[in-house]
Design a protein around this motif. Structure first.
Motif, PDB file in Angstrom:
ATOM      1  N   UNK A  36       1.009  -1.200   0.154  1.00 22.96           N
ATOM      2  CA  UNK A  36      -0.092   0.198   0.089  1.00 22.96           C
ATOM      3  C   UNK A  36       0.874   1.437  -0.002  1.00 22.96           C
ATOM      4  N   UNK A  37       1.696   1.200  -0.932  1.00 27.53           N
ATOM      5  CA  UNK A  37       2.589   2.289  -1.116  1.00 27.53           C
ATOM      6  C   UNK A  37       1.899   3.893  -1.638  1.00 27.53           C
ATOM      7  N   UNK A  38       2.013   4.971  -1.299  1.00 27.23           N
ATOM      8  CA  UNK A  38       1.222   6.041  -1.520  1.00 27.23           C
ATOM      9  C   UNK A  38       1.705   6.395  -2.834  1.00 27.23           C
ATOM     10  N   UNK A  39       0.612   7.093  -3.498  1.00 28.00           N
ATOM     11  CA  UNK A  39       1.124   7.502  -5.138  1.00 28.00           C
ATOM     12  C   UNK A  39       2.363   8.143  -5.368  1.00 28.00           C
ATOM     13  N   UNK A  40       2.944   9.200  -4.388  1.00 30.44           N
ATOM     14  CA  UNK A  40       4.221   9.370  -4.618  1.00 30.44           C
ATOM     15  C   UNK A  40       5.408   8.649  -4.736  1.00 30.44           C
ATOM     16  N   UNK A  41       5.249   7.725  -3.719  1.00 27.78           N
ATOM     17  CA  UNK A  41       6.393   6.493  -3.568  1.00 27.78           C
ATOM     18  C   UNK A  41       6.213   5.708  -4.909  1.00 27.78           C
TER      19      UNK A  41
END
Length: 102
Positions: A64-69
């Motif tokens: 569940x990495x955020x969009x920027x990652x």
């Protein structure tokens, strides 16, 4: 008596509590200002090496990495085999040094 002499007793946190807190900080818009090795380690946890770019991205999605990652992994990681998490971290460091943070 101990509390009155030294204030409150120390708080002991469990490993799972600290991991959840790290995840909340890492995924919050405010807490995630830069991609660093700690953030990378968190979102590729469980990845087996050697691993290619697509496997790194897949593991980040599972974690569940955020969009920027995700954007950083997609746009900045070269298409090659990585030998370890340190190899990925070094690649991110070089990319950040050469191109700046997103």
């Amino acid at each position: 008596m101990l509390n009155s002499m030294f204030g409150q007793a120390p708080v002991i946190y469990t490993k799972s509590f600290l991991q959840k807190k790290q995840h909340r900080l890492a995924t919050s818009k405010i807490g995630l200002t830069a991609i660093n090795s700690s953030i990378i380690q968190h979102f590729i946890n469980g990845l087996t090496f050697p691993a290619n770019k697509h496997e790194v991205i897949g593991r980040a999605q599972i974690n569940h990495a955020p969009d920027n990652v995700m954007a950083f992994f997609i746009n900045r990681l070269p298409s090659r085999q990585f030998r370890s998490a340190a190899d990925i971290s070094f690649t991110v460091f070089v990319s950040s040094y050469m191109f700046g943070q997103d």
